[in-house]
Write a protein that holds these residues in place. Structure first.
Motif, mmCIF file in Angstrom:
data_model
loop_
_atom_site.group_PDB
_atom_site.id
_atom_site.type_symbol
_atom_site.label_atom_id
_atom_site.label_comp_id
_atom_site.label_asym_id
_atom_site.label_seq_id
_atom_site.Cartn_x
_atom_site.Cartn_y
_atom_site.Cartn_z
ATOM 1 N N UNK A 199 5.227 7.048 -2.277
ATOM 2 C CA UNK A 199 6.310 7.732 -1.565
ATOM 3 C C UNK A 199 6.606 7.047 -0.232
ATOM 4 N N UNK A 200 5.585 6.573 0.473
ATOM 5 C CA UNK A 200 5.791 5.880 1.743
ATOM 6 C C UNK A 200 6.548 4.571 1.524
ATOM 7 N N UNK A 201 6.239 3.856 0.449
ATOM 8 C CA UNK A 201 6.946 2.614 0.164
ATOM 9 C C UNK A 201 8.418 2.885 -0.158
ATOM 10 N N UNK A 202 8.674 3.958 -0.911
ATOM 11 C CA UNK A 202 10.073 4.279 -1.212
ATOM 12 C C UNK A 202 10.825 4.722 0.038
ATOM 13 N N UNK A 203 10.158 5.428 0.936
ATOM 14 C CA UNK A 203 10.819 5.929 2.132
ATOM 15 C C UNK A 203 11.077 4.813 3.139
ATOM 16 N N UNK A 204 10.090 3.938 3.347
ATOM 17 C CA UNK A 204 10.231 2.876 4.343
ATOM 18 C C UNK A 204 11.040 1.693 3.837
ATOM 19 N N UNK A 205 11.119 1.498 2.536
ATOM 20 C CA UNK A 205 11.883 0.380 1.977
ATOM 21 C C UNK A 205 11.163 -0.940 2.056
ATOM 22 N N UNK A 206 9.914 -0.936 2.402
ATOM 23 C CA UNK A 206 9.131 -2.168 2.440
ATOM 24 C C UNK A 206 7.684 -1.848 2.095
ATOM 25 N N UNK A 207 6.945 -2.897 1.829
ATOM 26 C CA UNK A 207 5.563 -2.744 1.395
ATOM 27 C C UNK A 207 4.650 -3.074 2.559
ATOM 28 N N UNK A 208 4.162 -2.029 3.238
ATOM 29 C CA UNK A 208 3.256 -2.219 4.370
ATOM 30 C C UNK A 208 2.306 -1.021 4.425
#
Length: 351
Positions: free
Chosen positions: A146-155
């Motif tokens: 969910x964090x990756x989908x929300x932020x739009x990047x992989x971190x």
């Protein structure tokens, strides 16, 4: 002049190759990010994986890993582009080996990541799917996605490290099972200890005076309750049965006592008579008048009518007028009467 033309042609060829390599690299990068080149106005579009068989194998490995052990969640990296092979673009870092993953997990265990709540949702892991990042941070699998989908990047949500690798682990689930088993065992031990202590309190008398008194009060109350339960509601009938049993037992003992009373001998009668003289009783216990007998001493002058009233000596050392004793024997209903004074079975002798 010919050398200039040859060098120019080589430079142009190299430029063309570099341009094609950059174009290929940019194209592959955009395709990996899900951008449609045919219709760029539509924005980002997610595409299905190119190889369905690889996706099936990954799903099978995931299902098997959840049951057996840990496994890397990320798919295999794409092949190097021409630009990366020529060194025009930096190549991606290689995947972590098992030894490196062991070191990452050791750092995570040392930091206590699995024993703390998830940094994204702030909830305990319990038995929910858990992932370990290559930066040694642990999260819920659903929270990371969910964090990756929300932020739009992989971190990483904590240290912001990009291009990390993800590995599914079960440390939090094992810790939760261990804690649950420990709590169950503690509850069971407490239950057994309380039950044993209660049993000891009911069976062993305490040393304290106040507790000892309470202990015996409880015991007496238990006996009373059991007696009432045994009697049901007909207590009077139960007590009547007890009285009848006692009466019958008393009669049996009296009969046995009478059977075993033997008649005194001559020496015994002399001893009994000496006891009467020593006691100094000269009145009949029935009529309360003076006794008169040749064998017994008298006080003063006796009347003429007293000399005609014979005296009877009993084996229990009591003396009566013969007429009084016969009247008593006629009055009683027993087959063998007892002494009017001591209620014992007797043998009599006229004196």
């Amino acid at each position: 002049m010919a050398m200039r033309k040859g060098s120019t042609s080589k430079a142009s060829n190299k430029l063309v190759i570099n341009s094609v390599a950059f174009y290929d690299h940019i194209t592959r990068s955009l395709l990996q990010q899900g951008i449609s080149l045919s219709d760029p106005l539509l924005g980002l579009k997610r595409k299905a994986p190119r190889n369905p068989q690889a996706r099936g194998r990954a799903e099978e490995r995931r299902l098997q890993g959840e049951e057996d052990g840990e496994y890397v969640l990320d798919a295999a990296p794409p092949p190097l582009t021409l630009a990366q092979k020529l060194g025009l673009v930096a190549s991606p870092a290689g995947r972590l080996t098992e030894d490196e993953w062991t070191q990452v997990k050791a750092r995570s265990i040392q930091q206590g990541e699995s024993s703390q709540p998830c940094a994204v949702c702030r909830e305990e892991f319990l038995l929910q799917p858990q992932v370990l990042l290559s930066c040694s941070h642990v999260f819920h699998r659903a929270c990371v996605q969910a964090f990756e989908r929300f932020s739009g990047r992989r971190c990483c949500p904590m240290c912001r490290k990009e291009q990390y690798e993800t590995r599914v682990i079960h440390d939090a689930a094992q810790l939760f099972r261990h804690q649950s088993a420990t709590r169950i065992q503690a509850c069971w031990r407490g239950y057994v200890a309380r039950k044993r202590y209660t049993k000891l309190r009911r069976s062993i008398c305490p040393k304290d005076k106040r507790l000892r008194r309470k202990f015996f009060e409880e015991k007496l109350q238990e006996l009373n309750d059991s007696f009432v339960r045994y009697c049901h509601t007909d207590t009077e009938a139960f007590l009547s049965d007890i009285n009848r049993s006692l009466s019958s037992s008393r009669r049996v003992f009296q009969q046995l006592e009478r059977k075993h009373v033997s008649e005194p001998r001559e020496n015994d009668w002399e001893r009994i008579q000496s006891q009467v003289i020593h006691r100094g009783v000269w009145d009949c216990p029935i009529c309360l008048t003076d006794l008169c007998s040749p064998s017994l001493p008298t006080e003063g002058d006796a009347s003429s009518h007293r000399q005609h009233r014979p005296t009877v000596l009993l084996s229990c050392s009591h003396v009566f007028h013969q007429i009084c004793l016969e009247a008593f024997e006629a009055f009683t209903t027993e087959s063998r009467p007892s002494c009017p004074v001591c209620r014992s079975v007797y043998h009599k002798k006229l004196i």
